[in-house]
Design a protein around this motif. Structure first.
Motif, PDB file in Angstrom:
ATOM      1  N   UNK A  69       1.152 -10.933   0.418  1.00 47.84           N
ATOM      2  CA  UNK A  69       0.436 -11.721  -0.572  1.00 47.84           C
ATOM      3  C   UNK A  69       0.398 -13.124   0.018  1.00 47.84           C
ATOM      4  N   UNK A  70      -0.809 -13.667   0.092  1.00 47.04           N
ATOM      5  CA  UNK A  70      -1.024 -14.921   0.807  1.00 47.04           C
ATOM      6  C   UNK A  70      -1.486 -15.991  -0.173  1.00 47.04           C
ATOM      7  N   UNK A  71      -0.762 -17.130  -0.173  1.00 46.96           N
ATOM      8  CA  UNK A  71      -1.123 -18.236  -1.057  1.00 46.96           C
ATOM      9  C   UNK A  71      -2.344 -18.963  -0.499  1.00 46.96           C
ATOM     10  N   UNK A  72      -3.008 -19.778  -1.319  1.00 44.55           N
ATOM     11  CA  UNK A  72      -4.151 -20.558  -0.817  1.00 44.55           C
ATOM     12  C   UNK A  72      -3.769 -21.461   0.361  1.00 44.55           C
ATOM     13  N   UNK A  73      -2.480 -21.837   0.438  1.00 43.15           N
ATOM     14  CA  UNK A  73      -2.013 -22.691   1.541  1.00 43.15           C
ATOM     15  C   UNK A  73      -1.598 -21.887   2.764  1.00 43.15           C
ATOM     16  N   UNK A  74      -1.672 -20.542   2.666  1.00 48.74           N
ATOM     17  CA  UNK A  74      -1.335 -19.692   3.802  1.00 48.74           C
ATOM     18  C   UNK A  74       0.089 -19.161   3.809  1.00 48.74           C
ATOM     19  N   UNK A  75       0.866 -19.467   2.774  1.00 46.48           N
ATOM     20  CA  UNK A  75       2.227 -18.940   2.681  1.00 46.48           C
ATOM     21  C   UNK A  75       2.152 -17.423   2.452  1.00 46.48           C
ATOM     22  N   UNK A  76       2.988 -16.662   3.182  1.00 48.30           N
ATOM     23  CA  UNK A  76       2.947 -15.201   3.107  1.00 48.30           C
ATOM     24  C   UNK A  76       4.237 -14.647   2.504  1.00 48.30           C
ATOM     25  N   UNK A  77       4.079 -13.700   1.576  1.00 50.16           N
ATOM     26  CA  UNK A  77       5.201 -12.948   1.022  1.00 50.16           C
ATOM     27  C   UNK A  77       4.930 -11.479   1.340  1.00 50.16           C
ATOM     28  N   UNK A  78       5.751 -10.906   2.234  1.00 49.13           N
ATOM     29  CA  UNK A  78       5.515  -9.564   2.740  1.00 49.13           C
ATOM     30  C   UNK A  78       6.241  -8.512   1.916  1.00 49.13           C
ATOM     31  N   UNK A  79       5.639  -7.328   1.849  1.00 47.01           N
ATOM     32  CA  UNK A  79       6.252  -6.158   1.208  1.00 47.01           C
ATOM     33  C   UNK A  79       6.011  -4.937   2.077  1.00 47.01           C
ATOM     34  N   UNK A  80       6.968  -4.024   2.015  1.00 44.75           N
ATOM     35  CA  UNK A  80       6.883  -2.763   2.740  1.00 44.75           C
ATOM     36  C   UNK A  80       7.018  -1.640   1.725  1.00 44.75           C
ATOM     37  N   UNK A  81       6.049  -0.743   1.741  1.00 45.10           N
ATOM     38  CA  UNK A  81       6.048   0.392   0.824  1.00 45.10           C
ATOM     39  C   UNK A  81       6.051   1.671   1.643  1.00 45.10           C
ATOM     40  N   UNK A  82       6.936   2.600   1.269  1.00 42.37           N
ATOM     41  CA  UNK A  82       6.968   3.901   1.943  1.00 42.37           C
ATOM     42  C   UNK A  82       6.686   4.993   0.915  1.00 42.37           C
ATOM     43  N   UNK A  83       5.693   5.810   1.218  1.00 46.25           N
ATOM     44  CA  UNK A  83       5.274   6.871   0.303  1.00 46.25           C
ATOM     45  C   UNK A  83       6.214   8.066   0.432  1.00 46.25           C
ATOM     46  N   UNK A  84       6.811   8.474  -0.691  1.00 44.48           N
ATOM     47  CA  UNK A  84       7.820   9.529  -0.677  1.00 44.48           C
ATOM     48  C   UNK A  84       7.313  10.841  -1.278  1.00 44.48           C
ATOM     49  N   UNK A  85       6.222  10.779  -2.056  1.00 42.98           N
ATOM     50  CA  UNK A  85       5.677  11.973  -2.692  1.00 42.98           C
ATOM     51  C   UNK A  85       4.230  11.694  -3.074  1.00 42.98           C
TER      52      UNK A  85
END
Length: 166
Positions: A69-85
């Protein structure tokens, strides 16, 4: 926007769980795609004015989505999702964790259980998010999860309206 559509959002701190039920005036295949295809997810999954940017996504059991998720100023908040079913067009489950830019998860995370159904051209999403710790759940809430999720779901409804007309 159809104000008669169900939207229930309940936070149960004792159970470390969030329960969300939301109806959409769209066909199930379109709603399913909105949650399972990166090119559609990136159009709605971040609360405005933030944007979402998927670095990679492989929607299959054992596959992963890594996005920021990227802020208008370019700050990034990363997430990792793994599909289990995955049961096509009706359910999928994934493990979700915050991550750094190098894809290293910050555990504990949460388990997201998505259930989809359709009746009379209304698609219902029932989502249960179970956090692996109360601390993580409180951190999500502190970061604005409740308000942000409601904003993103409204963005999804607008996008579904546009996509349904195509």
């Amino acid at each position: 926007m159809n104000n008669n559509l169900l939207f229930d959002f309940t936070v149960d701190k004792t159970a470390k769980t969030v329960f969300i039920t939301r109806e959409f005036a769209a066909e199930l295949p379109l709603v399913w795609d909105a949650f399972t295809k990166a090119e559609i997810l990136d159009q709605w999954v971040a609360p405005k004015p933030w944007t979402a940017r998927t670095k990679h996504m492989d929607f299959k059991v054992g596959g992963k989505r890594f996005y920021a998720m990227v802020s208008p100023e370019g700050q990034e908040h990363w997430s990792l999702q793994e599909y289990t079913s995955i049961t096509p067009k009706s359910n999928f489950k994934m493990h979700n964790a915050f991550a750094d830019k190098d894809e290293n998860p910050q555990l504990p995370g949460s388990v997201w259980d998505f259930n989809f159904s359709e009746e009379n051209d209304i698609t219902k999403l029932s989502l249960i998010i179970t956090n692996e710790s109360l601390e993580r759940m409180e951190k999500m809430i502190e970061m604005g999860f409740v308000e942000g999720f409601k904003m993103t779901i409204n963005s999804l409804e607008e996008l579904l309206t546009t996509l349904s007309k195509k």
